[in-house]
Design an enzyme around this catalytic site. Structure first.
Site, PDB file in Angstrom:
ATOM      1  N   GLU A 117      64.346  42.300  48.022  1.00 23.90           N
ATOM      2  CA  GLU A 117      64.881  41.597  49.185  1.00 23.90           C
ATOM      3  C   GLU A 117      64.049  40.383  49.593  1.00 23.90           C
ATOM      4  O   GLU A 117      64.505  39.550  50.386  1.00 23.90           O
ATOM      5  CB  GLU A 117      64.992  42.552  50.380  1.00 23.90           C
TER       6      GLU A 117
ATOM      7  N   HIS B 148      60.024  44.678  45.816  1.00 23.30           N
ATOM      8  CA  HIS B 148      60.797  44.120  46.935  1.00 23.30           C
ATOM      9  C   HIS B 148      61.900  43.165  46.451  1.00 23.30           C
ATOM     10  O   HIS B 148      61.715  41.944  46.491  1.00 23.30           O
ATOM     11  CB  HIS B 148      59.869  43.355  47.877  1.00 23.30           C
TER      12      HIS B 148
ATOM     13  N   CYS C  96      59.602  49.696  48.479  1.00 18.53           N
ATOM     14  CA  CYS C  96      58.193  49.859  48.820  1.00 18.53           C
ATOM     15  C   CYS C  96      57.995  51.115  49.683  1.00 18.53           C
ATOM     16  O   CYS C  96      58.193  52.219  49.214  1.00 18.53           O
ATOM     17  CB  CYS C  96      57.671  48.599  49.500  1.00 18.53           C
TER      18      CYS C  96
END
Length: 285
Positions: free
Chosen positions: A199, A197, A103
């Site tokens: 993660e 994302h 991002c």
């Protein structure tokens, strides 16, 4: 293995996220890396902070990888926070240490290398980026090894890459955001990054929607904040029980995002295909 997580969030945004999900963006990345690379030594830095303890080039060169987190930071704004982030990324490139960003982390790397980032106006990817597809270069790139031909990913952003620097290779995009994944090379530095994302857990996706509910109403994505709460509740329920096929169907999600191993594909590929070989080439075993 020594890893450095650089928080792209300014202090106030870090605390807001901690209040929402109990972790800053950097702490989320740190915890995930601890599970993906057991035994790794992981430090955190806060380059956006005016009083942040930011490592110099020689110190960064002592790490095996640097990770830049997501953030509400707008890199095109003429602010001290944005300037500090971009300066830090230029130091990372100069150090030759492999780096990864998601991002805003991708956007910082783009700006540091000479590309441009822009606001998306009323467009949004809120919760999930849909139907991401690899470019021809991306289909053979190790960052995306193991990804389906088309996939969805956790995403929530109001800025996007407008133009990649000359040193970059576009690896993936979709109908909303042309640059979803890229490789950037500057001097001895190699950066792999994604707009989405990998993660984030589903719980963190739901929390992100709640934090940005007023913006999503303002841009017309929903009519009322209660609709955001309804969507977030579905996501939370699927996070609690990923086997709920009914919820996966209602949300339009499949294993590429629901399954943790698939969801974190890019981070695992970065460690396996760039960090480990670079570490070996540096004689670190």
């Amino acid at each position: 293995m020594r890893l450095l997580v650089a928080e792209s969030e300014p202090p106030a945004d870090r605390e807001e996220r901690r209040a929402s999900v109990g972790r800053s963006s950097g702490e989320t990345v740190r915890d995930l890396l601890s599970s993906l690379s057991p035994g790794a030594s992981i430090d955190r830095a806060t380059p956006a902070d005016a009083d942040g303890d930011v490592p110099d080039e020689a110190t960064i060169a002592g790490y095996d990888a640097v990770f830049l987190t997501g953030s509400p930071l707008h890199v095109y704004d003429d602010t001290p926070e944005a300037a500090r982030e971009i300066a830090f990324m230029r130091t990372v490139f100069a150090s030759g240490t492999p780096s990864f960003g998601s991002c805003a982390g991708l956007q910082v790397a783009v700006a540091a290398a000479g590309g441009t980032v822009r606001p998306m106006g009323d467009r949004r990817e809120a919760g999930f980026a849909r139907r991401i597809a690899a470019t021809q270069a991306g289909r053979d790139h190790p960052l995306l090894a193991g990804r389906a031909p088309v996939w969805d990913a956790a995403a929530i952003h109001s800025d996007e890459v407008e133009s990649l620097p000359e040193s970059a290779t576009l690896l993936a995009g979709n109908a909303v955001t042309a640059v979803q994944a890229a490789e950037i090379r500057v001097g001895p530095g190699v950066f792999w990054g994604v707009q989405y994302h990998p993660e984030l857990s589903l719980t963190e996706v739901a929390a992100a929607l709640r934090r940005q509910a007023s913006d999503l109403v303002e841009t017309g994505l929903v009519r009322a904040e209660s609709e955001i709460e309804d969507q977030a509740a579905l996501i939370d329920a699927l996070a609690e029980d990923p086997t709920r096929r009914d919820l996966a169907w209602r949300l339009g999600l499949d294993a590429e995002l629901i399954d943790r191993a698939k969801r974190t594909t890019e981070l695992r590929n970065f460690l396996e295909h760039l960090v480990v070989p670079t570490r070996a080439a540096r004689g670190r075993g």
